[in-house]
Design an enzyme around this catalytic site. Structure first.
Site, short mmCIF file in Angstrom:
data_model
loop_
_atom_site.label_atom_id
_atom_site.label_comp_id
_atom_site.label_asym_id
_atom_site.label_seq_id
_atom_site.Cartn_x
_atom_site.Cartn_y
_atom_site.Cartn_z
N ALA A 131 -34.44 -58.90 -11.02
CA ALA A 131 -33.49 -58.73 -10.19
C ALA A 131 -33.20 -60.03 -9.50
O ALA A 131 -34.40 -60.86 -9.45
CB ALA A 131 -34.18 -57.79 -9.25
N ASP A 132 -32.17 -60.15 -8.60
CA ASP A 132 -32.41 -61.40 -7.80
C ASP A 132 -31.30 -60.94 -6.53
O ASP A 132 -30.51 -60.01 -6.49
CB ASP A 132 -31.33 -62.65 -8.26
#
Length: 189
Positions: A69-70
């Site tokens: 994720a970011d």
């Protein structure tokens, strides 16, 4: 099935514990600067999360589900990443004061057994109340803003600046749990 979180983030680990009890943590060393922001924030965070997942994919020997994720903050179509220093944090927080901004979390999940890949993002509107220079200075002195996109953590002291949110709270923290739950249901089949 073996699950891998491609992140060293304590916040993401804490949130993932709500969905999966046993998983490995293998932080991705993907070079985020290799992704050029072209104006589409959703596409940008998806590319960042995909890069993180793909980076560790080749090192995985057993069948696994990789989760990456970011999260970025966007104000008026400009991306606010993690601050470079206290001055940068001050500028970011001052720019967010009294305004609504967007928090985008990109998420990529790869099933290495069947090569199925799902990449998506969640966008949440966050409105800050007006915050004074003194409040910003006090907050920066806690040290909390220094490793957070947009220079604040909604789950910490920075939450006091949030007047309202419209969307997924957990996405603002860094891992959109509902989106991830639905992706995992589809990818593990």
């Amino acid at each position: 099935m073996n699950f891998i979180l491609a992140s060293a983030s304590d916040r993401r680990k804490e949130l993932l514990n709500r969905l999966i009890k046993e998983y490995e943590v293998i932080p991705s060393s993907f070079d985020e600067d290799s992704i050029v922001f072209t104006g589409d924030v959703g596409k940008y965070v998806k590319e960042l999360s995909l890069g993180k997942a793909e980076y560790i994919r080749n090192d995985i020997k057993k069948p696994s589900i990789i989760i990456a994720a970011d999260t970025v903050v966007s104000l008026e179509d400009k991306v606010l990443g993690k601050p470079k220093d206290k001055g940068d944090a001050f500028k970011m927080l001052q720019s967010l004061s009294g305004k609504t901004h967007q928090v985008y979390s990109g998420i990529t999940v790869i099933n290495t057994e069947n090569n199925k890949l799902i990449s998506d993002y969640v966008c949440t509107d966050v409105t800050f109340s007006v915050i004074s220079k003194e409040e910003i200075d006090e907050y920066i002195n806690t040290g909390e803003p220094m490793d957070k996109a947009g220079s604040y953590g909604i789950q910490g002291f920075g939450g006091v600046f949030v007047e309202k949110i419209d969307g997924c709270y957990y996405s603002v923290v860094g891992l959109p749990l509902n989106k991830l739950k639905n992706i995992l249901r589809d990818i593990v089949k």
